[in-house]
Design a protein around this motif. Sequence first.
Motif, PDB file in Angstrom:
ATOM      1  N   ARG A   2       0.844  -1.195   0.000  1.00  0.00           N
ATOM      2  CA  ARG A   2       0.000   0.000   0.000  1.00  0.00           C
ATOM      3  C   ARG A   2       0.877   1.243   0.000  1.00  0.00           C
ATOM      4  O   ARG A   2       1.808   1.363   0.792  1.00  0.00           O
ATOM      5  N   VAL A  31      -5.002   6.031  -8.235  1.00  0.00           N
ATOM      6  CA  VAL A  31      -6.010   5.746  -7.211  1.00  0.00           C
ATOM      7  C   VAL A  31      -7.245   6.595  -7.476  1.00  0.00           C
ATOM      8  O   VAL A  31      -7.200   7.595  -8.198  1.00  0.00           O
ATOM      9  N   SER A  32      -8.346   6.205  -6.879  1.00  0.00           N
ATOM     10  CA  SER A  32      -9.615   6.882  -7.161  1.00  0.00           C
ATOM     11  C   SER A  32      -9.655   8.277  -6.549  1.00  0.00           C
ATOM     12  O   SER A  32      -8.926   8.612  -5.608  1.00  0.00           O
ATOM     13  N   VAL A  35     -10.272   8.092  -2.797  1.00  0.00           N
ATOM     14  CA  VAL A  35      -9.094   7.891  -1.947  1.00  0.00           C
ATOM     15  C   VAL A  35      -8.293   9.183  -1.837  1.00  0.00           C
ATOM     16  O   VAL A  35      -7.825   9.545  -0.759  1.00  0.00           O
ATOM     17  N   ASN A 156     -10.121   0.964  -0.676  1.00  0.00           N
ATOM     18  CA  ASN A 156      -9.236   1.190  -1.812  1.00  0.00           C
ATOM     19  C   ASN A 156      -9.939   1.882  -2.984  1.00  0.00           C
ATOM     20  O   ASN A 156      -9.316   2.118  -4.018  1.00  0.00           O
TER      21      ASN A 156
END
Length: 203
Positions: A2, A31-32, A35, A156
């Motif tokens: 991560r 990443v979204s 996030v 996530n």
Amino acid sequence: MRVEAIDWSGQGVSVATSAGTIRARSIIVTVSVGVLKAGGIRFTPDLPETIQAALDGLQMGALSKVGLSFDFSKFDVPPGDIFTREAGGGAFNFDCKPFGRDIVVAVFGGDFARTIARSDEDAVNVALDSFVRCAGSSARTAFRGGKVHAWFRDPNALGCYSHCLPGRADAREKLAAPVADRIFFAGEATGLTGGAMTAGGAA
């Protein structure tokens, strides 16, 4: 592994992960939006105001699915879609027997998804009750179990896809702009030619 933090204060980038630190000349961040907005990755120094403004103009949508397994020897439905409207404005799309499997996939989104998919048990029960109203009581006796995927609960993802807020249609273009020629945001949120909000846009 991560990613926990990205330091771009030097000439390159230093990426702190759960397995150690990685150094590189540049980085692609996929990443979204959910996030990023939640601070799931710390940036040092803070991201420029233009990127912050882009993130402020984007939100994550909620789309959830419940897979309902049935013994179709006890009752039957034709393959295809059944649409329902629930009290309060919610709706289900039931995809019956996708790919010839003995399941029905309930697809639902928006605030309705956030409300009923807060727990797996609630989501399965509400979806099953709705399907039984459509398909008949024999569907309940043939029910074998259910499985839920709610992306807005996934740490996530924190949502299913990005959408621009009213008046902020330029947010995707702003997010796609390179930061110091070494941080490049990518994924469906930066889709400028029709890829936004799709799996293809995230590729």
